[in-house]
Design a protein around this motif. Structure first.
Motif: not given
Length: 212
Positions: A173-181, A188-191, A1-2, A122-126
C-alpha cells in the motif's frame, strides 16, 4: 486506509495537478499564491538556481488534495473539541452537567488530540507529486504541511535510497522514500498513485521488483 484511498475519486487530469516550478497546488492558470504553504526559507542564490531549473513530473497521487482537506478538517474538529472543555468545566461548577459528562468530554478531547498527532505525522509524509530536474540531480517532493497545505522539499538524487535497496515491495500500500543521511522519510502509494515518467522514476529509484 486502503478503503479510504479507494473511496476518493480521481480528480481531473494533468491540467489540474501539473504545476509550474514556481507555483504550488494550482488550478489551470490561476494564481499559485492561493495555495502557498509554509516553505522553509532558503538563501537567495540557492533559491534562484533551483527555481530556474525545469523540473519534470515523474509521479502523481491525485487524491492528495482530498487528504489535504481531511487534514484541515481534523485540525478544526480537534480545536473545537478542546475549546469546548473550558465551558464544560464552568457548566459543571454551576451544576448544569455531571462529572461523568465532563470526563467524557475530556476523553473525547484527548482522543481527538492523539488522532490529530497520528494523522498529521502520516499526512505530512504522504507524497502528492515527485519531480526530477532535467539534469537528474535533484528530486523535488511535494507533500502536505500540518495545516494541509502543500510544501516542496528538495533532495539530492545521490542521497536517495533506491527502492531496490529496501525491503519494500511495489504492490504494498505504501512504499518508503528514504535518504542515506536518514534525515527524512516519505511515503508513496504505487498502487493508487501513477508513475508519469517511468524512465526518470527508474533512474532515481531503480527498477521496481514486485516479487521482492
Amino acid at each position: 486506509m486502503a478503503a479510504l484511498l479507494r473511496a476518493v475519486p480521481r480528480l481531473p487530469g494533468p491540467a489540474v495537478w501539473r504545476r509550474p516550478v514556481c507555483g504550488l497546488w494550482c488550478r489551470g492558470q490561476q494564481d499559485p499564491g492561493r495555495w502557498v504553504g509554509s516553505r522553509r526559507p532558503v538563501p537567495e542564490e540557492k533559491a534562484a538556481s533551483v527555481e530556474t531549473e525545469n523540473f519534470q513530473m515523474v509521479y502523481r497521487f491525485d487524491a492528495i488534495r482530498a487528504f489535504g482537506y481531511l487534514s484541515r478538517l481534523k485540525v478544526a474538529q480537534t480545536a473545537l473539541t478542546v475549546l469546548a472543555l473550558p465551558p464544560g468545566c464552568y457548566w459543571y461548577s454551576q451544576g448544569f452537567v455531571t462529572l461523568g459528562s465532563l470526563y467524557l468530554a475530556g476523553g473525547v478531547a484527548g482522543f481527538a488530540l492523539a488522532m490529530l498527532c497520528w494523522m498529521s505525522y502520516f499526512f505530512r509524509r504522504l507524497v502528492g507529486i515527485l519531480y526530477v530536474n532535467e539534469a537528474g540531480t535533484v528530486l523535488r517532493v511535494a507533500h502536505l504541511t500540518f495545516w494541509g497545505r502543500r510544501q516542496d522539499t528538495d533532495w539530492p538524487v545521490a542521497d536517495v535510497v533506491p527502492m531496490t535497496e529496501t525491503s519494500d515491495r511495489a504492490q504494498e500500500l505504501f512504499v518508503r522514500i528514504r535518504q542515506y543521511s536518514g534525515k527524512q522519510t516519505f511515503y508513496v502509494t504505487l498502487r493508487y498513485g501513477r508513475i508519469v515518467d517511468r524512465e526518470r522514476f527508474t533512474q532515481v529509484f531503480g527498477v521496481l521488483d514486485s516479487h521482492k
